[in-house]
Design a protein around this motif. Sequence first.
Motif, PDB file in Angstrom:
ATOM      1  N   ALA A  31       2.473  -2.060  -2.058  1.00 35.44           N
ATOM      2  CA  ALA A  31       3.434  -3.087  -1.900  1.00 35.44           C
ATOM      3  C   ALA A  31       3.438  -3.383  -0.275  1.00 35.44           C
ATOM      4  CB  ALA A  31       4.891  -2.791  -1.907  1.00 35.44           C
ATOM      5  N   ARG A  32       3.981  -4.427   0.086  1.00 32.09           N
ATOM      6  CA  ARG A  32       3.490  -4.856   1.557  1.00 32.09           C
ATOM      7  C   ARG A  32       4.550  -4.328   2.505  1.00 32.09           C
ATOM      8  NH1 ARG A  32       3.133 -11.353   2.258  1.00 32.09           N
ATOM      9  NH2 ARG A  32       4.893 -11.351   0.719  1.00 32.09           N
ATOM     10  N   ASP A  33       6.183  -3.999   2.019  1.00 35.14           N
ATOM     11  CA  ASP A  33       6.858  -3.357   3.076  1.00 35.14           C
ATOM     12  C   ASP A  33       6.594  -1.897   2.919  1.00 35.14           C
ATOM     13  OD1 ASP A  33       9.023  -2.068   4.147  1.00 35.14           O
ATOM     14  OD2 ASP A  33      10.266  -3.769   3.591  1.00 35.14           O
ATOM     15  N   ALA A  34       5.922  -1.191   4.173  1.00 36.36           N
ATOM     16  CA  ALA A  34       5.444   0.022   3.991  1.00 36.36           C
ATOM     17  C   ALA A  34       6.536   0.939   4.202  1.00 36.36           C
ATOM     18  CB  ALA A  34       4.672   0.277   5.257  1.00 36.36           C
ATOM     19  N   ASP A  35       7.730   0.807   4.807  1.00 33.65           N
ATOM     20  CA  ASP A  35       8.655   2.072   4.823  1.00 33.65           C
ATOM     21  C   ASP A  35       9.535   1.875   3.656  1.00 33.65           C
ATOM     22  OD1 ASP A  35       8.435   2.451   7.435  1.00 33.65           O
ATOM     23  OD2 ASP A  35       9.726   0.855   8.234  1.00 33.65           O
ATOM     24  N   ARG A  36       9.584   0.718   2.869  1.00 30.54           N
ATOM     25  CA  ARG A  36      10.232   0.771   1.655  1.00 30.54           C
ATOM     26  C   ARG A  36       9.443   1.401   0.509  1.00 30.54           C
ATOM     27  NH1 ARG A  36      11.809  -4.912  -1.679  1.00 30.54           N
ATOM     28  NH2 ARG A  36      12.910  -3.792  -3.338  1.00 30.54           N
ATOM     29  N   LEU A  37       8.217   1.169   0.581  1.00 34.30           N
ATOM     30  CA  LEU A  37       7.202   1.702  -0.389  1.00 34.30           C
ATOM     31  C   LEU A  37       7.283   3.216  -0.226  1.00 34.30           C
ATOM     32  CD1 LEU A  37       4.880   1.280  -2.574  1.00 34.30           C
ATOM     33  CD2 LEU A  37       3.235   1.236  -0.542  1.00 34.30           C
ATOM     34  N   ARG A  38       7.088   3.846   1.030  1.00 38.08           N
ATOM     35  CA  ARG A  38       6.934   5.132   1.458  1.00 38.08           C
ATOM     36  C   ARG A  38       8.112   5.941   0.625  1.00 38.08           C
ATOM     37  NH1 ARG A  38       4.653   3.531   6.462  1.00 38.08           N
ATOM     38  NH2 ARG A  38       2.399   4.107   6.210  1.00 38.08           N
TER      39      ARG A  38
ATOM     40  N   GLY B 191       7.553  10.420  -6.990  1.00 32.17           N
ATOM     41  CA  GLY B 191       6.388  11.431  -6.687  1.00 32.17           C
ATOM     42  C   GLY B 191       5.097  10.793  -6.853  1.00 32.17           C
ATOM     43  N   ALA B 192       4.989   9.754  -6.271  1.00 28.98           N
ATOM     44  CA  ALA B 192       3.554   8.786  -6.392  1.00 28.98           C
ATOM     45  C   ALA B 192       2.875   8.607  -4.941  1.00 28.98           C
ATOM     46  CB  ALA B 192       4.027   7.376  -6.759  1.00 28.98           C
ATOM     47  N   GLU B 193       1.807   8.110  -4.954  1.00 28.24           N
ATOM     48  CA  GLU B 193       1.027   8.020  -3.648  1.00 28.24           C
ATOM     49  C   GLU B 193       1.283   6.539  -3.215  1.00 28.24           C
ATOM     50  OE1 GLU B 193      -0.877  10.108  -2.066  1.00 28.24           O
ATOM     51  OE2 GLU B 193      -0.783  11.892  -3.438  1.00 28.24           O
ATOM     52  N   PRO B 194       1.838   6.485  -2.065  1.00 33.23           N
ATOM     53  CA  PRO B 194       1.930   4.966  -1.540  1.00 33.23           C
ATOM     54  C   PRO B 194       0.594   4.492  -0.784  1.00 33.23           C
ATOM     55  CG  PRO B 194       2.788   6.676   0.096  1.00 33.23           C
ATOM     56  CD  PRO B 194       2.399   7.349  -1.116  1.00 33.23           C
ATOM     57  N   HIS B 195       0.352   3.335  -0.900  1.00 35.84           N
ATOM     58  CA  HIS B 195      -0.628   2.704  -0.268  1.00 35.84           C
ATOM     59  C   HIS B 195      -0.162   1.265   0.145  1.00 35.84           C
ATOM     60  CE1 HIS B 195      -5.150   2.349   0.683  1.00 35.84           C
ATOM     61  NE2 HIS B 195      -4.728   1.238   0.847  1.00 35.84           N
ATOM     62  N   PRO B 196       0.357   1.058   1.307  1.00 39.26           N
ATOM     63  CA  PRO B 196       0.764  -0.130   1.817  1.00 39.26           C
ATOM     64  C   PRO B 196      -0.379  -1.396   1.801  1.00 39.26           C
ATOM     65  CG  PRO B 196       1.549   1.341   3.342  1.00 39.26           C
ATOM     66  CD  PRO B 196       0.697   1.882   2.495  1.00 39.26           C
ATOM     67  N   VAL B 197      -0.169  -2.452   1.108  1.00 43.90           N
ATOM     68  CA  VAL B 197      -1.249  -3.378   0.892  1.00 43.90           C
ATOM     69  C   VAL B 197      -0.694  -4.827   0.929  1.00 43.90           C
ATOM     70  CG1 VAL B 197      -1.104  -3.209  -1.224  1.00 43.90           C
ATOM     71  CG2 VAL B 197      -3.391  -3.917  -0.429  1.00 43.90           C
ATOM     72  N   ASP B 198      -1.483  -5.539   1.104  1.00 40.82           N
ATOM     73  CA  ASP B 198      -1.057  -7.230   0.960  1.00 40.82           C
ATOM     74  C   ASP B 198      -2.146  -7.769  -0.044  1.00 40.82           C
ATOM     75  OD1 ASP B 198      -0.854  -9.911   0.812  1.00 40.82           O
ATOM     76  OD2 ASP B 198      -1.371 -10.520   2.840  1.00 40.82           O
TER      77      ASP B 198
ATOM     78  N   VAL C 119      -0.126   0.532  -9.377  1.00 46.17           N
ATOM     79  CA  VAL C 119       0.648  -0.751  -9.646  1.00 46.17           C
ATOM     80  C   VAL C 119       0.812  -1.334  -8.209  1.00 46.17           C
ATOM     81  CG1 VAL C 119       3.044  -1.237 -10.091  1.00 46.17           C
ATOM     82  CG2 VAL C 119       1.935   0.700 -11.311  1.00 46.17           C
ATOM     83  N   PHE C 120       0.388  -2.710  -8.403  1.00 46.87           N
ATOM     84  CA  PHE C 120       0.690  -3.543  -6.976  1.00 46.87           C
ATOM     85  C   PHE C 120       1.946  -4.279  -7.160  1.00 46.87           C
ATOM     86  CE2 PHE C 120      -3.981  -3.152  -7.076  1.00 46.87           C
ATOM     87  CZ  PHE C 120      -4.313  -3.267  -5.702  1.00 46.87           C
ATOM     88  N   GLY C 121       2.675  -4.519  -6.086  1.00 43.94           N
ATOM     89  CA  GLY C 121       4.054  -4.872  -6.383  1.00 43.94           C
ATOM     90  C   GLY C 121       5.126  -4.032  -6.845  1.00 43.94           C
ATOM     91  N   ALA C 122       4.929  -2.783  -6.436  1.00 45.26           N
ATOM     92  CA  ALA C 122       5.584  -1.519  -7.019  1.00 45.26           C
ATOM     93  C   ALA C 122       7.213  -1.570  -6.735  1.00 45.26           C
ATOM     94  CB  ALA C 122       4.837  -0.316  -6.837  1.00 45.26           C
ATOM     95  N   THR C 123       7.514  -2.256  -5.503  1.00 44.13           N
ATOM     96  CA  THR C 123       8.775  -2.060  -5.154  1.00 44.13           C
ATOM     97  C   THR C 123       9.646  -3.259  -5.571  1.00 44.13           C
ATOM     98  OG1 THR C 123       8.372  -3.338  -3.025  1.00 44.13           O
ATOM     99  CG2 THR C 123       8.079  -0.687  -3.092  1.00 44.13           C
TER     100      THR C 123
END
Length: 250
Positions: free
Chosen positions: A40-47, A54-61, A14-18
Amino acid sequence: MSSPDADAAPVYLVFGATGGIGSALSRRLAARGARLVVAARDADRLRAFAAEIGAEPHPVDATRFDDATACAEAAVQRFGRLDGVANCVGSLLLKPAHTTTEDEWAATVAANLTSAFAVLRAAAKAVTAPGGSVVLVSSAAARVGLMNHEAISAAKAGVIGLTLSAAATYAPRGIRVNCVAPGLVRTPMTARLTANEASLKASTAMHALGRVGDPDDVAGAIEWLLGPESGWVTGQVLGVDGGLATVRPR
């Protein structure tokens, strides 16, 4: 080591997950036991969000082709497969064309159309076929004329065209491509509209069902389009809009 049941669970990205719709969708997919990569772009919020569900985060533009591709490849590398991808990245600009700046136009197209193209491009290379699914997000504003929506309507109409063409391109590989077209939904992005009593009243009156949407209204539709329950559905624009684009309330 994963159990056999866990290994059989579908893998979604899911892109734009936050965002409002993206987070609702991610929660729904996690609750049904899917293995999930959130981007999502905001790495801290995403993590923080990924840890919560319980998901795997991947910061991304998601507007960058290489970033989107690397994210999809990372999902496959992590789980060995990828069953579906949803792009919930977007923005909202309500201005007439003559007051829209070149920078505002470029930002609107990037967030809404370029991200959709980049995600589709990445998904087409990575989604497990046959039976894979890609879901994009358009808007009711791309299907009916709404004042002061020129830039966002144009970008979201592009998402519809992209969906239809891609559905034809990837059908022989068993990959389905669809999009949802929401009406006004209560999210942080639309808070300026929904928090204003007069604006909310006017918007509500435009929706035949007498209310604006909640994130789960749209997330539920995307969840269905991602899953095997919609296995004979492709090239569709699903209006999740309370009737905004097609029904005129009295």
